[in-house]
Design an enzyme around this catalytic site. Structure first.
Site, short mmCIF file in Angstrom:
data_model
loop_
_atom_site.label_atom_id
_atom_site.label_comp_id
_atom_site.label_asym_id
_atom_site.label_seq_id
_atom_site.Cartn_x
_atom_site.Cartn_y
_atom_site.Cartn_z
N TYR A 1 10.67 -40.88 -31.05
CA TYR A 1 10.90 -42.31 -30.79
C TYR A 1 9.77 -43.16 -31.38
O TYR A 1 10.02 -44.13 -32.10
CB TYR A 1 11.02 -42.53 -29.27
CG TYR A 1 11.43 -43.93 -28.88
CD1 TYR A 1 12.77 -44.32 -28.89
CD2 TYR A 1 10.49 -44.87 -28.50
CE1 TYR A 1 13.15 -45.61 -28.53
CE2 TYR A 1 10.85 -46.16 -28.13
CZ TYR A 1 12.18 -46.53 -28.14
OH TYR A 1 12.55 -47.81 -27.78
N LYS B 1 10.17 -45.83 -34.53
CA LYS B 1 9.92 -47.26 -34.39
C LYS B 1 8.76 -47.72 -35.28
O LYS B 1 8.79 -48.82 -35.83
CB LYS B 1 9.65 -47.61 -32.92
CG LYS B 1 10.85 -47.39 -32.00
CD LYS B 1 12.01 -48.31 -32.34
CE LYS B 1 13.13 -48.24 -31.31
NZ LYS B 1 14.20 -49.21 -31.58
P1 NAP Z 1 20.82 -49.52 -24.18
O1 NAP Z 1 20.97 -50.30 -22.94
O2 NAP Z 1 20.86 -48.02 -24.10
O3 NAP Z 1 21.90 -50.03 -25.26
C1 NAP Z 1 21.91 -49.43 -26.52
C2 NAP Z 1 22.92 -50.10 -27.43
O4 NAP Z 1 22.89 -49.45 -28.71
C3 NAP Z 1 24.33 -50.01 -26.91
O5 NAP Z 1 25.04 -51.20 -27.19
C4 NAP Z 1 24.93 -48.85 -27.71
O6 NAP Z 1 26.33 -48.99 -27.91
C5 NAP Z 1 24.19 -48.99 -29.05
N1 NAP Z 1 24.13 -47.69 -29.73
C6 NAP Z 1 23.47 -46.57 -29.34
N2 NAP Z 1 23.71 -45.56 -30.19
C7 NAP Z 1 24.56 -46.06 -31.14
C8 NAP Z 1 25.19 -45.50 -32.28
N3 NAP Z 1 25.03 -44.20 -32.64
N4 NAP Z 1 25.98 -46.31 -33.03
C9 NAP Z 1 26.18 -47.59 -32.70
N5 NAP Z 1 25.61 -48.19 -31.63
C10 NAP Z 1 24.82 -47.41 -30.85
O7 NAP Z 1 19.42 -49.85 -24.90
P2 NAP Z 1 18.39 -51.09 -24.71
O8 NAP Z 1 17.41 -50.70 -23.68
O9 NAP Z 1 19.14 -52.38 -24.62
O10 NAP Z 1 17.63 -51.00 -26.12
C11 NAP Z 1 17.98 -51.81 -27.23
C12 NAP Z 1 16.89 -51.66 -28.30
O11 NAP Z 1 15.64 -52.04 -27.76
C13 NAP Z 1 16.73 -50.21 -28.80
O12 NAP Z 1 16.47 -50.21 -30.18
C14 NAP Z 1 15.51 -49.73 -28.04
O13 NAP Z 1 14.84 -48.69 -28.69
C15 NAP Z 1 14.69 -51.00 -27.98
N6 NAP Z 1 13.73 -51.05 -26.89
C16 NAP Z 1 14.12 -50.80 -25.61
C17 NAP Z 1 13.17 -50.83 -24.59
C18 NAP Z 1 13.55 -50.55 -23.16
O14 NAP Z 1 12.64 -50.26 -22.35
N7 NAP Z 1 14.81 -50.65 -22.78
C19 NAP Z 1 11.83 -51.12 -24.89
C20 NAP Z 1 11.47 -51.37 -26.21
C21 NAP Z 1 12.42 -51.34 -27.21
P3 NAP Z 1 27.32 -47.82 -27.38
O15 NAP Z 1 26.99 -47.62 -25.94
O16 NAP Z 1 28.69 -48.34 -27.63
O17 NAP Z 1 26.97 -46.64 -28.21
#
Ligand code: NAP
Length: 263
Positions: free
Chosen positions: A168, A172
């Site tokens: 991860y 990133k």
């Molecule tokens: P999340 O709630 O798990 O949502 C992930 C999204 O990405 C969903 O809409 C999912 O759609 C889509 N996705 C995942 N795999 C995919 C694939 N193979 N093809 C197409 N779409 C896909 O994640 P989140 O926490 O909102 O995170 C969003 C971004 O922020 C990510 O890049 C993550 O690394 C980053 N981020 C998150 C955090 C945190 O603590 N949450 C912190 C820093 C950065 P489906 O369900 O339809 O697949």
């Protein structure tokens, strides 16, 4: 008291007339970004894998904000997914002004116990897909000659190492650097490319990885503001980066982390 409003600020964060493709728009941070963009007047192409969730998100945003919303169900883990999504995104509006590369996955595991399949799966969705999608959308923006803004949702994990986040963190950090290469190459075409680097946000992903009190407490202790972020704190920065208010911002990676990575 004067009620004069400086015209520079009257519509500074509006995105009226802009056409944006947002990946991972069905859940968590991406869903909040989509709502913020719709509220700012942008037309949207929402992307995810689940067609039911995509349709529900489209109808909700149309109903609440009256903006034009399209959907594209594409699996970004596949090698051809990014080019297919770029094609569908461009077809929806006849071009794009904004790309938000947000979709991502997390498969925590110790570095010394790395499963190669999960390693590849992380790199495929978190690095290859956004890099190839930005490449294809960027090429179309250059051809259109109308400029644009590409925003990558990276992570504080790109800036500071986290145990159990080997692939991860690497994905990133790679994405932040790939975005800077775009900023250099596309800047002369009026296309800006920037990253945001949030700390933990308690979305579905955040809850799964950081939801346990015993795991969360030491992480929160390292954040000077003493808490995790909430989705709108990411969305607000992404709207700003997409808007003309950030017209000279290019090639930066902005921590949204309460001071966690300041050193
Ligand atoms: P999340 O709630 O798990 O949502 C992930 C999204 O990405 C969903 O809409 C999912 O759609 C889509 N996705 C995942 N795999 C995919 C694939 N193979 N093809 C197409 N779409 C896909 O994640 P989140 O926490 O909102 O995170 C969003 C971004 O922020 C990510 O890049 C993550 O690394 C980053 N981020 C998150 C955090 C945190 O603590 N949450 C912190 C820093 C950065 P489906 O369900 O339809 O697949």
């Amino acid at each position: 008291m004067s009620t004069h409003t400086d015209p520079r600020y009257a519509g500074a964060l509006r995105l009226d007339g802009k056409r944006a493709l947002i990946t991972g728009a069905t859940k968590g941070i991406g869903a909040d970004i989509a709502r913020a963009f719709a509220g700012a007047g942008a037309g949207l192409v929402l992307s995810g894998r689940d067609t039911g969730e995509l349709s529900a998100a489209r109808e909700a945003l149309r109903e609440e904000f009256g903006v034009e919303v399209h959907t594209a169900a594409v699996d970004l883990a596949t090698p051809d997914g990014p080019s297919e999504l770029a094609r569908q995104g461009a077809a929806a509006f006849g071009g794009l002004d904004i790309l938000v590369n947000n979709a991502g996955v997390s498969h925590p595991q110790p570095a010394v116990d790395t499963d190669p399949v999960l390693f590849d799966a992380t790199i495929a969705v978190n690095l290859r897909a956004p890099a190839l999608l930005a490449s294809a959308v960027g090429a179309a923006m250059v051809a259109a000659g109308t400029g644009g803004s590409i925003i990558t949702v990276a992570s504080a994990a790109a800036l500071a190492p986290l145990p159990d986040h080997y692939a991860y963190c690497a994905s990133k950090a790679g994405l932040v650097m790939a975005t800077k290469v775009l900023a250099r190459e596309l800047g002369p075409h009026g296309i800006r490319a920037n990253s945001v680097c949030p700390t933990v946000v308690l979305t579905e992903m955040g809850q799964r990885v950081w939801g346990e009190e015993a795991k969360a407490a030491p992480m929160i202790a390292r954040i000077p503001l003493g808490r995790f972020a909430v989705p709108h704190e990411v969305s607000d920065t992404v709207v700003w980066l997409a808007s003309d208010a950030a017209s000279m911002i290019n090639g930066v990676d902005i921590p949204i982390d309460g001071g966690y990575t300041m050193g």
